[in-house]
Design a protein around this motif. Structure first.
Motif, PDB file in Angstrom:
ATOM      1  N   VAL A  50      41.056 -42.065 -13.777  1.00 28.61           N
ATOM      2  CA  VAL A  50      42.094 -41.514 -14.553  1.00 28.61           C
ATOM      3  C   VAL A  50      42.065 -40.159 -14.776  1.00 28.61           C
ATOM      4  N   ASN A  51      43.252 -39.326 -14.554  1.00 26.50           N
ATOM      5  CA  ASN A  51      43.290 -37.810 -14.716  1.00 26.50           C
ATOM      6  C   ASN A  51      44.447 -37.453 -15.400  1.00 26.50           C
ATOM      7  N   GLU A  52      44.331 -36.368 -16.218  1.00 26.77           N
ATOM      8  CA  GLU A  52      45.482 -35.844 -16.658  1.00 26.77           C
ATOM      9  C   GLU A  52      45.431 -34.399 -16.460  1.00 26.77           C
ATOM     10  N   LYS A  53      46.845 -33.804 -16.474  1.00 29.57           N
ATOM     11  CA  LYS A  53      46.900 -32.492 -15.819  1.00 29.57           C
ATOM     12  C   LYS A  53      47.400 -31.668 -17.312  1.00 29.57           C
ATOM     13  N   THR A  54      46.765 -30.560 -17.363  1.00 29.74           N
ATOM     14  CA  THR A  54      47.163 -29.850 -18.425  1.00 29.74           C
ATOM     15  C   THR A  54      47.991 -28.482 -18.066  1.00 29.74           C
ATOM     16  N   ASN A  55      49.280 -28.512 -18.632  1.00 29.28           N
ATOM     17  CA  ASN A  55      50.221 -27.447 -18.216  1.00 29.28           C
ATOM     18  C   ASN A  55      49.972 -26.097 -19.173  1.00 29.28           C
ATOM     19  N   LYS A  56      49.331 -26.422 -20.360  1.00 30.31           N
ATOM     20  CA  LYS A  56      49.345 -25.132 -21.053  1.00 30.31           C
ATOM     21  C   LYS A  56      48.206 -24.020 -20.468  1.00 30.31           C
ATOM     22  N   GLN A  57      48.376 -23.157 -21.191  1.00 33.98           N
ATOM     23  CA  GLN A  57      47.266 -21.855 -20.826  1.00 33.98           C
ATOM     24  C   GLN A  57      46.196 -22.516 -21.352  1.00 33.98           C
ATOM     25  N   HIS A  58      45.079 -22.338 -20.485  1.00 26.49           N
ATOM     26  CA  HIS A  58      43.735 -22.536 -20.979  1.00 26.49           C
ATOM     27  C   HIS A  58      42.624 -21.540 -20.698  1.00 26.49           C
ATOM     28  N   VAL A  59      41.626 -21.632 -20.909  1.00 17.95           N
ATOM     29  CA  VAL A  59      40.477 -20.967 -20.551  1.00 17.95           C
ATOM     30  C   VAL A  59      39.473 -21.775 -19.995  1.00 17.95           C
ATOM     31  N   SER A  60      38.973 -21.210 -18.849  1.00 20.67           N
ATOM     32  CA  SER A  60      38.003 -22.181 -18.098  1.00 20.67           C
ATOM     33  C   SER A  60      36.685 -21.615 -18.076  1.00 20.67           C
ATOM     34  N   ILE A  61      35.770 -22.677 -18.209  1.00 25.52           N
ATOM     35  CA  ILE A  61      34.222 -22.306 -18.286  1.00 25.52           C
ATOM     36  C   ILE A  61      33.752 -23.097 -16.786  1.00 25.52           C
ATOM     37  N   SER A  62      33.122 -22.236 -16.067  1.00 25.80           N
ATOM     38  CA  SER A  62      32.785 -22.818 -14.799  1.00 25.80           C
ATOM     39  C   SER A  62      30.985 -22.718 -14.669  1.00 25.80           C
ATOM     40  N   VAL A  63      30.494 -23.653 -14.318  1.00 30.57           N
ATOM     41  CA  VAL A  63      29.031 -23.590 -14.365  1.00 30.57           C
ATOM     42  C   VAL A  63      28.634 -24.036 -12.858  1.00 30.57           C
ATOM     43  N   THR A  64      27.963 -23.069 -12.271  1.00 36.50           N
ATOM     44  CA  THR A  64      27.401 -23.316 -10.817  1.00 36.50           C
ATOM     45  C   THR A  64      26.397 -24.350 -10.827  1.00 36.50           C
TER      46      THR A  64
END
Length: 131
Positions: A50-64
């Protein structure tokens, strides 16, 4: 009897080649816009049914996989992650923070990032790929 013929020059613009050019430009920009991805940091996300999509502005944290941390494509040390995140979000505590973490990292790495959100009463969401 002198008959005058009307041989005036009439300018014409052939639009058939112009429509071809516009078609190729439209096609080019459509292909480029689908290839442009806001998340340049490539990683294999965990899968979910199950996935939901966010249409709002958001901040993204990425970890490699090498445990490098990024806030919206800007590299940040883990020690500075909380301070930089609070500076990025500002006073808007309702803003959603999307955490992108590879599926093969340890759970403790995810928990370390999520604790920042719990500590500061922020909304955190984990990004996943559809199964």
């Amino acid at each position: 009897m002198a008959i005058k013929r009307n041989k005036r020059f009439h300018a014409e613009v052939h639009a058939s080649s112009m429509s071809d050019i516009m078609f190729f430009l439209l096609l080019f920009f459509l292909i480029i816009s689908t290839l442009a991805n806001p998340n340049v940091i490539k990683m294999t996300l965990p899968k979910s049914k199950v996935n939901e999509k966010t249409n709002k502005q958001h901040v993204s944290i990425s970890v490699t996989e090498e445990k490098q941390y990024f806030i919206d494509k800007q590299p940040v040390a883990f020690e500075e992650l909380e301070k930089e995140l609070l500076a990025k979000v500002g006073n808007d505590k309702e803003q959603t923070v999307v955490v992108r973490i590879p599926f093969n990292l340890q759970v403790q790495d995810l928990v370390d990032v999520l604790q920042i959100g719990v500590k500061n009463n922020m909304k955190f969401v984990i990004a996943t790929n559809p199964k």
